[in-house]
Design a protein around this motif. Sequence first.
Motif, mmCIF file in Angstrom:
data_model
loop_
_atom_site.group_PDB
_atom_site.id
_atom_site.type_symbol
_atom_site.label_atom_id
_atom_site.label_comp_id
_atom_site.label_asym_id
_atom_site.label_seq_id
_atom_site.Cartn_x
_atom_site.Cartn_y
_atom_site.Cartn_z
ATOM 1 N N ARG A 189 0.837 -1.207 0.000
ATOM 2 C CA ARG A 189 0.000 0.000 0.000
ATOM 3 C C ARG A 189 0.867 1.250 0.000
ATOM 4 N N GLU A 190 1.872 1.268 0.881
ATOM 5 C CA GLU A 190 2.742 2.430 0.963
ATOM 6 C C GLU A 190 3.516 2.627 -0.339
ATOM 7 N N LYS A 191 3.906 1.536 -0.955
ATOM 8 C CA LYS A 191 4.610 1.642 -2.234
ATOM 9 C C LYS A 191 3.701 2.275 -3.288
ATOM 10 N N ARG A 192 2.423 1.894 -3.282
ATOM 11 C CA ARG A 192 1.472 2.481 -4.221
ATOM 12 C C ARG A 192 1.270 3.962 -3.933
ATOM 13 N N HIS A 193 1.277 4.354 -2.671
ATOM 14 C CA HIS A 193 1.164 5.771 -2.334
ATOM 15 C C HIS A 193 2.326 6.552 -2.955
ATOM 16 N N THR A 194 3.524 5.961 -2.877
ATOM 17 C CA THR A 194 4.696 6.604 -3.466
ATOM 18 C C THR A 194 4.537 6.730 -4.976
ATOM 19 N N GLU A 195 4.044 5.671 -5.605
ATOM 20 C CA GLU A 195 3.832 5.703 -7.057
ATOM 21 C C GLU A 195 2.816 6.764 -7.447
ATOM 22 N N LEU A 196 1.751 6.903 -6.644
ATOM 23 C CA LEU A 196 0.750 7.938 -6.912
ATOM 24 C C LEU A 196 1.369 9.325 -6.801
ATOM 25 N N ALA A 197 2.259 9.504 -5.825
ATOM 26 C CA ALA A 197 2.906 10.800 -5.646
ATOM 27 C C ALA A 197 3.822 11.119 -6.827
ATOM 28 N N ILE A 198 4.548 10.118 -7.306
ATOM 29 C CA ILE A 198 5.424 10.331 -8.464
ATOM 30 C C ILE A 198 4.591 10.692 -9.690
ATOM 31 N N GLU A 199 3.489 9.958 -9.887
ATOM 32 C CA GLU A 199 2.582 10.285 -10.999
ATOM 33 C C GLU A 199 2.035 11.700 -10.838
ATOM 34 N N GLY A 200 1.703 12.081 -9.602
ATOM 35 C CA GLY A 200 1.201 13.430 -9.345
ATOM 36 C C GLY A 200 2.232 14.483 -9.679
ATOM 37 N N CYS A 201 3.500 14.216 -9.336
ATOM 38 C CA CYS A 201 4.570 15.171 -9.655
ATOM 39 C C CYS A 201 4.756 15.302 -11.160
ATOM 40 N N GLU A 202 4.642 14.194 -11.864
ATOM 41 C CA GLU A 202 4.764 14.242 -13.328
ATOM 42 C C GLU A 202 3.691 15.145 -13.933
ATOM 43 N N LYS A 203 2.466 15.026 -13.436
ATOM 44 C CA LYS A 203 1.374 15.870 -13.935
ATOM 45 C C LYS A 203 1.615 17.336 -13.593
ATOM 46 N N LEU A 204 2.111 17.586 -12.382
ATOM 47 C CA LEU A 204 2.370 18.964 -11.969
ATOM 48 C C LEU A 204 3.482 19.587 -12.796
ATOM 49 N N ILE A 205 4.482 18.798 -13.136
ATOM 50 C CA ILE A 205 5.565 19.296 -13.986
ATOM 51 C C ILE A 205 5.021 19.664 -15.362
ATOM 52 N N GLN A 206 4.148 18.805 -15.894
ATOM 53 C CA GLN A 206 3.546 19.060 -17.202
ATOM 54 C C GLN A 206 2.698 20.332 -17.207
#
Length: 251
Positions: free
Chosen positions: A169-186
């Motif tokens: 679960r925690e690993k998925r939270h990290t993945e969601l955060a990375i995906e969120g950062c990618e969107k914010l960068i875009q």
Amino acid sequence: MTDTMDITEYLAKGGRLTNPANVPTRYRAELMKIMATFVDSELAGAAGFADVINEGPGIKERIAAARIVLEKTDNADKVLNLMGEFGADTDRYANHHPWSDRLPRDTAPGTARNAHDMRLSVLNYPLHGWVDAVVMNMLMGLAVDVQLSEFLTSSYQPFAEAIRQAAPREKRHTELAIEGCEKLIQSGEIDDIAASVAYWRPRIDPIFGDVPQNRFEQLRNWGLRHRTNGELGAVWRSRLAETLDRLGLTG
């Protein structure tokens, strides 16, 4: 196993304990500290993230944030139930601390808020909007992934099993955060992301502070720890550098 020395030798050889009745007093105290730190950190992390759910820029982001809050709280509940088997007052525990309380934003890194609150020190600092929450979740998520790997083979088998449920679960939270950062960068938020990285990195680093050598050796002999905080911190810093580089946030 007829006495504490026998149990210590058993644990040093990789043995596992499964029942509070078989746990030596000093082992129990250290195990309870470890479990309390996990529970307090999950509850404090969930409370902090709950405050920014409605700042998510869209429905999907808010659903992801709500999921993180739910799962962190559930992770805490599973380990809190184990603490209850050792006599902890689980009914009172969840309301014992104001989990959403934070120190002022400009407080120096590494500062603890309450001696009776076992949360990791980084969770004493407030989130500052959605971008900041996503960045903190990414950096801290990478740290949590490393920390939980230390407890997957804990000599207290019920705790190890609880962590094996929490870790994905925690690993998925990290993945969601990375995906969120990618969107914010875009969307052009790179400067705010860089500012948040600069804020959170020195506040996460202290959670990998040194443990006195004699205490660490005892924890390792008991099978409650395996790698030093220095070793864990080095893994986190390496993974963080790789992640930031992949996102184009270095150089």
